[in-house]
Design a protein around this motif. Structure first.
Motif, PDB file in Angstrom:
ATOM      1  N   SER A 112       0.985  -1.180   0.065  1.00 51.24           N
ATOM      2  CA  SER A 112      -0.013   0.032   0.062  1.00 51.24           C
ATOM      3  C   SER A 112       0.817   1.420   0.021  1.00 51.24           C
ATOM      4  O   SER A 112       1.365   1.701   0.972  1.00 51.24           O
ATOM      5  CB  SER A 112      -0.759   0.051   1.226  1.00 51.24           C
ATOM      6  N   TRP A 127       5.146  -3.958   5.686  1.00 54.13           N
ATOM      7  CA  TRP A 127       4.308  -3.182   4.937  1.00 54.13           C
ATOM      8  C   TRP A 127       5.269  -2.572   3.584  1.00 54.13           C
ATOM      9  O   TRP A 127       6.174  -1.993   3.837  1.00 54.13           O
ATOM     10  CB  TRP A 127       3.819  -2.074   5.821  1.00 54.13           C
ATOM     11  N   PRO A 179      -1.467   0.133   5.072  1.00 50.13           N
ATOM     12  CA  PRO A 179      -2.765  -0.908   4.433  1.00 50.13           C
ATOM     13  C   PRO A 179      -4.135  -1.071   5.253  1.00 50.13           C
ATOM     14  O   PRO A 179      -3.815  -0.979   6.562  1.00 50.13           O
ATOM     15  CB  PRO A 179      -1.940  -2.319   4.437  1.00 50.13           C
TER      16      PRO A 179
END
Length: 241
Positions: free
Chosen positions: A199, A214, A204
């Motif tokens: 993301s 992440w 996220p």
């Protein structure tokens, strides 16, 4: 509950909507600002362990330069499908270890080949070594074959892959997921494994449980690597010691 809608002054909902209209562009602008910064990364105060993921697309990497720039770990592409070995894997694996960068290997999972065949290829390529990060499997549509299987078929092939890989390396694998792939095949809900979620810039908001890794950027620049590189934050039990 203590402020029901019917008891609010009539002007209140309008003012709240106005704030929302103002805040949304500010969030977008903040994201665009991050995208414009080659050195952007998540807050070190919040996420002190950060690192990269690489493949042959990064070309020759000067690994000794990386630890001093905050590269605490690296996931290195090893294999794809049942017969492709990343041509830079062996060199990157050796050089990262020599530079003191905590390393792990990842496999790009294709929808075109049986999971057991892909696991055998990964196992034949990646050595068993103490102290390395858990193996990771890249699950996304980008770059995958055009074939789209039923969710139960994908889940079955992934089960075959994970069963073989985890038995060989003695660790649970990490699941790298995009939101689209997770939504299509219900992976994070079906497989109780550490999640590595993509993301860009913003944390996220998908996945059946909190992320362990992440992937926050695909535009980071560091000395020792030509061009852009993916940048990640890590937390939880997978954090390298």
């Amino acid at each position: 509950m203590n402020d029901p809608a019917h008891s609010r002054p009539k002007a209140r909902p309008k003012s709240r909507l106005g704030c929302g209209i103002l805040i949304a562009p500010l969030i977008v602008l903040a994201g665009l600002g991050a995208l414009g910064s080659k050195a952007w990364g998540p807050s070190r105060a919040d996420y002190p362990v950060q690192g990269i993921d690489v493949s042959h697309h990064q070309g020759a990497i000067n690994w000794p330069q990386l630890p001093g720039q905050g590269v605490d770990f690296a996931y290195i592409k090893a294999t794809e499908g049942a017969d492709f070995t990343d041509p830079a894997f062996a060199a990157n694996w050796q050089a990262a270890g020599a530079a003191g960068v905590k390393r792990g290997a990842y496999h790009f999972f294709t929808l075109c080949r049986p999971g057991a065949e892909q696991a055998a290829h990964f196992i034949a390529t990646v050595p068993v070594e103490p102290g390395v990060l858990a193996p990771a499997v890249d699950l996304e549509f980008l770059g995958n074959c055009t074939q789209r299987l039923k969710p139960t078929d994908v889940q079955g092939e992934l089960t075959a892959f994970l069963t073989a890989v985890e038995a060989h390396y003695g660790q649970q694998a990490v699941l790298y997921l995009t939101g689209e792939f997770d939504e299509a095949y219900d992976i994070s809900a079906r497989f109780d494994r550490p999640l590595w979620l993509r993301s860009l810039v913003f944390e996220p908001r998908f996945g059946a449980r909190p992320w362990t890794i992440w992937q926050a950027s695909n535009f980071r620049r560091v000395e020792g690597i030509n061009g852009r590189v993916d940048w990640n934050a890590m937390r939880g039990p997978a954090t390298p010691q």
